[in-house]
Design an enzyme around this catalytic site. Structure first.
Site, PDB file in Angstrom:
ATOM      1  N   ASP A 159       2.214   8.173  -4.635  1.00 25.80           N
ATOM      2  CA  ASP A 159       2.529   7.006  -5.464  1.00 25.80           C
ATOM      3  C   ASP A 159       1.597   6.914  -6.679  1.00 25.80           C
ATOM      4  OD1 ASP A 159       3.883   4.685  -6.071  1.00 25.80           O
ATOM      5  OD2 ASP A 159       3.557   3.735  -4.138  1.00 25.80           O
ATOM      6  N   ASP A 214      11.142   0.272  -8.040  1.00 28.02           N
ATOM      7  CA  ASP A 214      11.657   0.149  -6.671  1.00 28.02           C
ATOM      8  C   ASP A 214      13.061  -0.435  -6.579  1.00 28.02           C
ATOM      9  OD1 ASP A 214       9.205   1.101  -6.111  1.00 28.02           O
ATOM     10  OD2 ASP A 214       8.528  -0.612  -4.919  1.00 28.02           O
TER      11      ASP A 214
HETATM   12  C1  GLA Z   1       5.472   1.501  -4.615  1.00 27.84           C
HETATM   13  C2  GLA Z   1       6.565   2.531  -4.329  1.00 27.84           C
HETATM   14  C3  GLA Z   1       7.373   2.086  -3.135  1.00 27.84           C
HETATM   15  C4  GLA Z   1       6.458   1.936  -1.918  1.00 27.84           C
HETATM   16  C5  GLA Z   1       5.324   0.970  -2.232  1.00 27.84           C
HETATM   17  C6  GLA Z   1       4.253   0.965  -1.149  1.00 27.84           C
HETATM   18  O1  GLA Z   1       6.017   0.282  -5.019  1.00 27.84           O
HETATM   19  O2  GLA Z   1       7.388   2.704  -5.441  1.00 27.84           O
HETATM   20  O3  GLA Z   1       8.407   3.001  -2.858  1.00 27.84           O
HETATM   21  O4  GLA Z   1       5.946   3.188  -1.577  1.00 27.84           O
HETATM   22  O5  GLA Z   1       4.672   1.304  -3.456  1.00 27.84           O
HETATM   23  O6  GLA Z   1       3.207   0.093  -1.430  1.00 27.84           O
END
Ligand code: GLA
Length: 412
Positions: A159, A214
């Site tokens: 990430d 997301d």
């Molecule tokens: C980010 C990623 C998500 C998830 C969260 C976890 O937002 O894009 O897919 O992995 O972090 O904290």
């Protein structure tokens, strides 16, 4: 004579050094090849459980892979997202599993998952901390990669929170090299939300890269969280229009973990699944498999639809046209076959009447044409598992609101 031997020895030395440099470059600075030749299929904990995960849950999910026919349909990776680790590293700087959530540790969990014939994935972050505030890998990349290898991890989602002014390409290359140096083949899934256009530089770095922020479980909404937003299914699809060329075997555009089974209507779930398939996205389930409905599993385990996603050519599909309230998407497949997906975008049922001869179906990027005038194709309905005749007649169907007709065309 003596000088000649000496000269030859010198030459030999040079050659040996060159060979050594070449092999070490090969060993340490490329991603693992031969992995994710088709988009990875699996499950990830985040969409449903966020950081509320534990050993029993993950074992139950592995059991469900087998029980519900998901393993047989091709799903393979079980990936723990954020929140699997303890809040602090140990005194040697090693990552450790949260001892309350995962009392048996990560190696034991990996063993359990492997014993089912499945593969095991973990999450971390290029920054100093993960998005949920757990220890990130910045400055610990090689050490963390060695931990993953010692636990038999097969997949790493990486990430992009708390990265300050880090250069994205550099940071992901560092982790790629660390994984390579640790020696255990790992699918490397880049998750920097498309902010630094990874489709321009990540082909040799990772096996897939997220293309947006997301996902959230709605058809076409945006949900703001202050400095960032979550995106509904169609917002994500429409956000990245021109990057299909860069996807292919071993390097995929990742449209995010799926929200199938997480509250949208069954029709919307079918469309979401069909679209992720057409887009050659990794198909990573994000629902609670322990309580999934029959309809959800029917969608997720649909082998005929999955086969479109897993087609060996690995060509990402594209929007062919918007005709009234229909979106028509096309994806070339092996053996001159095609997948075509008709989506009813309106809020009422619609009748489709599609004349093959009036449409010049083709993919200029890949130099492919269907030539429906010269050649008849048989038509297979992939959600209803029915043959629908051939392209000598118009394709007629009633499609419910937000539902989909997904067909495969094969030469007769
Ligand atoms: C980010 C990623 C998500 C998830 C969260 C976890 O937002 O894009 O897919 O992995 O972090 O904290």
């Amino acid at each position: 004579m003596f000088y000649r031997v000496l000269l030859n020895l010198k030459k030999m030395k040079k050659i040996v050094i060159l060979i050594l440099v070449f092999t070490s470059i090969n060993t340490f600075s490329q991603k693992f090849e031969g992995l994710a030749e088709t988009p990875p299929l699996g499950w990830n904990s985040w969409n449903t459980f966020a950081t509320d995960i534990n050993e029993q849950l993950v074992k139950d999910i592995a059991d469900k892979f087998v029980e519900l026919g998901l393993k047989e349909a091709g799903y393979e990776y079980i990936v723990l997202d954020d929140g699997w680790m303890a809040k602090e590293r140990d005194t040697h700087g090693n990552l450790i599993a949260d001892p309350i959530k995962f009392p048996s540790g990560m190696k034991a969990l990996a063993d359990y998952i492997h014993s089912k014939g499945l593969k095991f994935g973990l999450y971390n972050c290029a920054g100093s901390k993960t998005c949920a505030g757990y220890p990130g890998s910045r400055g610990f990349e090689y050490q963390d990669a060695r931990s993953y290898a010692s636990w038999d991890v097969d997949y790493l989602k990486y990430d992009w929170c708390n990265t300050d002014k880090l250069n994205a390409e550099g940071a992901y290359i560092t982790m790629r090299d660390a994984l390579k140096a640790a020696g255990r083949p790992v699918v490397f899934s880049i998750c920097e939300w498309g902010d630094n256009e990874p489709w321009k530089w990540a082909k040799d770095v990772g096996h897939a890269w997220r293309v947006t922020g997301d996902i959230i479980n709605c058809w076409d909404c945006e949900v703001g969280h202050g400095s960032w937003s979550s995106w509904g299914v169609w917002k994500i699809i429409n956000m990245r229009k021109d990057i299909r060329k860069v996807a292919g075997p071993g390097h995929w555009n990742d449209f995010d973990m799926m929200e199938v089974g997480n509250g949208m209507a069954d029709a919307e779930d079918r469309t979401h699944f069909a679209m992720w398939t057409m887009l050659t996205s990794p198909l990573i389930m994000g629902n609670d498999l322990r309580v999934a409905s029959k309809e959800t599993i029917k969608t997720l385990a649909n082998k005929e639809v999955i086969a479109v996603n897993q087609d060996k050519l690995g060509i990402q599909g594209f929007r062919f046209s918007n005709e009234g309230d229909f979106e028509i998407w096309i994806k070339p497949l092996e053996n001159d076959a095609w997948a075509i997906t008709f989506v009813n975008m309106s809020d009422k049922p619609l009748s489709l009447n599609f004349d093959w001869e009036k449409h010049d179906i083709g993919d200029d990027v890949n130099g492919k044409r269907m030539e429906a005038k010269q050649q008849k194709f048989k038509i297979r309905d992939l959600f209803n598992h029915k043959n629908l005749g051939d392209t000598s007649k118009n394709l007629m169907a009633e499609i419910q609101s937000h539902d989909v007709l997904m067909v495969k065309l094969e030469k007769k």
